[in-house]
Design an enzyme around this catalytic site. Structure first.
Site, PDB file in Angstrom:
ATOM      1  N   GLY A 132       0.826  -1.203   0.000  1.00 46.45           N
ATOM      2  CA  GLY A 132       0.000   0.000   0.000  1.00 46.45           C
ATOM      3  C   GLY A 132       0.852   1.240   0.000  1.00 46.45           C
ATOM      4  O   GLY A 132       2.070   1.179   0.242  1.00 46.45           O
ATOM      5  N   GLN A 171       3.061   9.920   1.675  1.00 42.53           N
ATOM      6  CA  GLN A 171       4.353   9.247   1.487  1.00 42.53           C
ATOM      7  C   GLN A 171       5.057   9.683   0.208  1.00 42.53           C
ATOM      8  O   GLN A 171       6.252   9.453   0.060  1.00 42.53           O
ATOM      9  CB  GLN A 171       4.169   7.725   1.461  1.00 42.53           C
ATOM     10  CG  GLN A 171       3.764   7.152   2.812  1.00 42.53           C
ATOM     11  CD  GLN A 171       3.704   5.643   2.728  1.00 42.53           C
ATOM     12  OE1 GLN A 171       2.709   5.082   2.297  1.00 42.53           O
ATOM     13  NE2 GLN A 171       4.774   4.971   3.107  1.00 42.53           N
ATOM     14  N   CYS A 176       6.861  -0.549   6.284  1.00 41.72           N
ATOM     15  CA  CYS A 176       6.375   0.683   5.685  1.00 41.72           C
ATOM     16  C   CYS A 176       7.465   1.214   4.761  1.00 41.72           C
ATOM     17  O   CYS A 176       8.639   1.220   5.143  1.00 41.72           O
ATOM     18  CB  CYS A 176       6.062   1.695   6.784  1.00 41.72           C
ATOM     19  SG  CYS A 176       5.474   3.278   6.169  1.00 41.72           S
ATOM     20  N   LEU A 177       7.069   1.652   3.580  1.00 41.75           N
ATOM     21  CA  LEU A 177       8.051   2.166   2.624  1.00 41.75           C
ATOM     22  C   LEU A 177       8.735   3.428   3.154  1.00 41.75           C
ATOM     23  O   LEU A 177       9.799   3.797   2.662  1.00 41.75           O
ATOM     24  CB  LEU A 177       7.385   2.445   1.269  1.00 41.75           C
ATOM     25  CG  LEU A 177       6.836   1.195   0.562  1.00 41.75           C
ATOM     26  CD1 LEU A 177       6.061   1.588  -0.686  1.00 41.75           C
ATOM     27  CD2 LEU A 177       7.957   0.223   0.208  1.00 41.75           C
ATOM     28  N   HIS A 201      -3.288   0.691   8.305  1.00 41.97           N
ATOM     29  CA  HIS A 201      -1.930   1.246   8.209  1.00 41.97           C
ATOM     30  C   HIS A 201      -1.914   2.441   7.249  1.00 41.97           C
ATOM     31  O   HIS A 201      -1.375   3.505   7.586  1.00 41.97           O
ATOM     32  CB  HIS A 201      -0.971   0.138   7.738  1.00 41.97           C
ATOM     33  CG  HIS A 201       0.429   0.600   7.484  1.00 41.97           C
ATOM     34  ND1 HIS A 201       1.507   0.142   8.204  1.00 41.97           N
ATOM     35  CD2 HIS A 201       0.929   1.485   6.589  1.00 41.97           C
ATOM     36  CE1 HIS A 201       2.610   0.747   7.770  1.00 41.97           C
ATOM     37  NE2 HIS A 201       2.289   1.558   6.777  1.00 41.97           N
ATOM     38  N   GLU A 202      -2.504   2.258   6.067  1.00 37.90           N
ATOM     39  CA  GLU A 202      -2.458   3.344   5.063  1.00 37.90           C
ATOM     40  C   GLU A 202      -3.260   4.550   5.531  1.00 37.90           C
ATOM     41  O   GLU A 202      -2.823   5.697   5.358  1.00 37.90           O
ATOM     42  CB  GLU A 202      -2.958   2.847   3.706  1.00 37.90           C
ATOM     43  CG  GLU A 202      -2.127   1.737   3.075  1.00 37.90           C
ATOM     44  CD  GLU A 202      -0.635   1.985   3.090  1.00 37.90           C
ATOM     45  OE1 GLU A 202      -0.208   3.153   2.982  1.00 37.90           O
ATOM     46  OE2 GLU A 202       0.118   1.003   3.242  1.00 37.90           O
ATOM     47  N   HIS A 237      -1.589   6.979   7.842  1.00 40.97           N
ATOM     48  CA  HIS A 237      -0.684   7.963   7.213  1.00 40.97           C
ATOM     49  C   HIS A 237      -1.402   9.295   6.979  1.00 40.97           C
ATOM     50  O   HIS A 237      -0.767  10.349   6.974  1.00 40.97           O
ATOM     51  CB  HIS A 237      -0.176   7.440   5.865  1.00 40.97           C
ATOM     52  CG  HIS A 237       0.978   6.485   5.960  1.00 40.97           C
ATOM     53  ND1 HIS A 237       2.213   6.847   6.443  1.00 40.97           N
ATOM     54  CD2 HIS A 237       1.090   5.176   5.606  1.00 40.97           C
ATOM     55  CE1 HIS A 237       3.044   5.801   6.384  1.00 40.97           C
ATOM     56  NE2 HIS A 237       2.378   4.774   5.883  1.00 40.97           N
TER      57      HIS A 237
HETATM   58 NI    NI Z   1       3.312   2.937   5.552  1.00 48.16          NI
END
Ligand code: NI
Length: 174
Positions: free
Chosen positions: A47, A52, A98-99, A140-141, A144
């Protein structure tokens, strides 16, 4: 289409509340969605949230193959101005990455079953129920969008570390 630069933990864009999208069909939103899909695929993530990629708007994308979900695959989903509600009080702890924290992982409690809604890229309403990995990636997304990264959801930072180390430890336990 383009691969966008991903913000890392510590960048202020990841710590603020993102703004609602007024017109999902606007050309710049459509371009952003296409670029986010390219960026997520290039990075190999499940995701990605607009903050991000340095865009403070309420937009997330996610997907998951059956190997991640122990059941139904999660189709590539674009979710604009999302809302989430838990379906019951049950929490489930699972490891996340997480990226924006490359190379790191941590065990995070999340609602096991949720209902979520929002708009798709054509501005149509989406309403779904989800559980397990699907529910986890959505939570999670969407975090953000409120400036929340997974370490601040953790209840035991002893379960936070570099992927190689945590994996080694888990293999040792198993
Ligand atoms: Ni993330």
């Amino acid at each position: 289409m383009a691969i966008l630069k991903i913000a890392r933990m510590g960048h202020p864009v990841l710590a603020r509340r993102a703004d609602p999208i007024m017109d999902p069909k606007a050309a710049e939103i459509q371009r952003l969605i296409d670029d986010m899909v390219d960026t997520m695929r290039d990075a190999g993530g499940a995701g990605l949230a607009a903050p991000q990629v340095h865009v403070p708007l309420r937009l997330v994308i996610f997907h998951a193959p059956t190997s991640r979900t122990e059941g139904e695959a999660v189709p590539l989903t674009v979710l604009i101005n999302p809302e989430i509600e838990p379906l019951d009080a049950e929490l489930q702890v699972g490891y996340e990455g997480c990226l924006s924290l490359p190379g790191m992982t941590g065990a995070v409690p999340r609602w096991r079953r949720i209902r979520y809604g929002g708009l798709d890229r054509e501005g149509n309403r989406i309403e779904r129920e989800a559980e397990g990995f699907h529910a986890r990636v959505v939570q999670h997304e969407c975090d953000h969008l409120d400036g929340v990264l997974y370490p601040s959801r953790m209840t035991d930072l002893g379960n936070f570390g570099f992927v190689e180390e945590i994996r080694r430890r888990m293999e040792g336990e198993g």
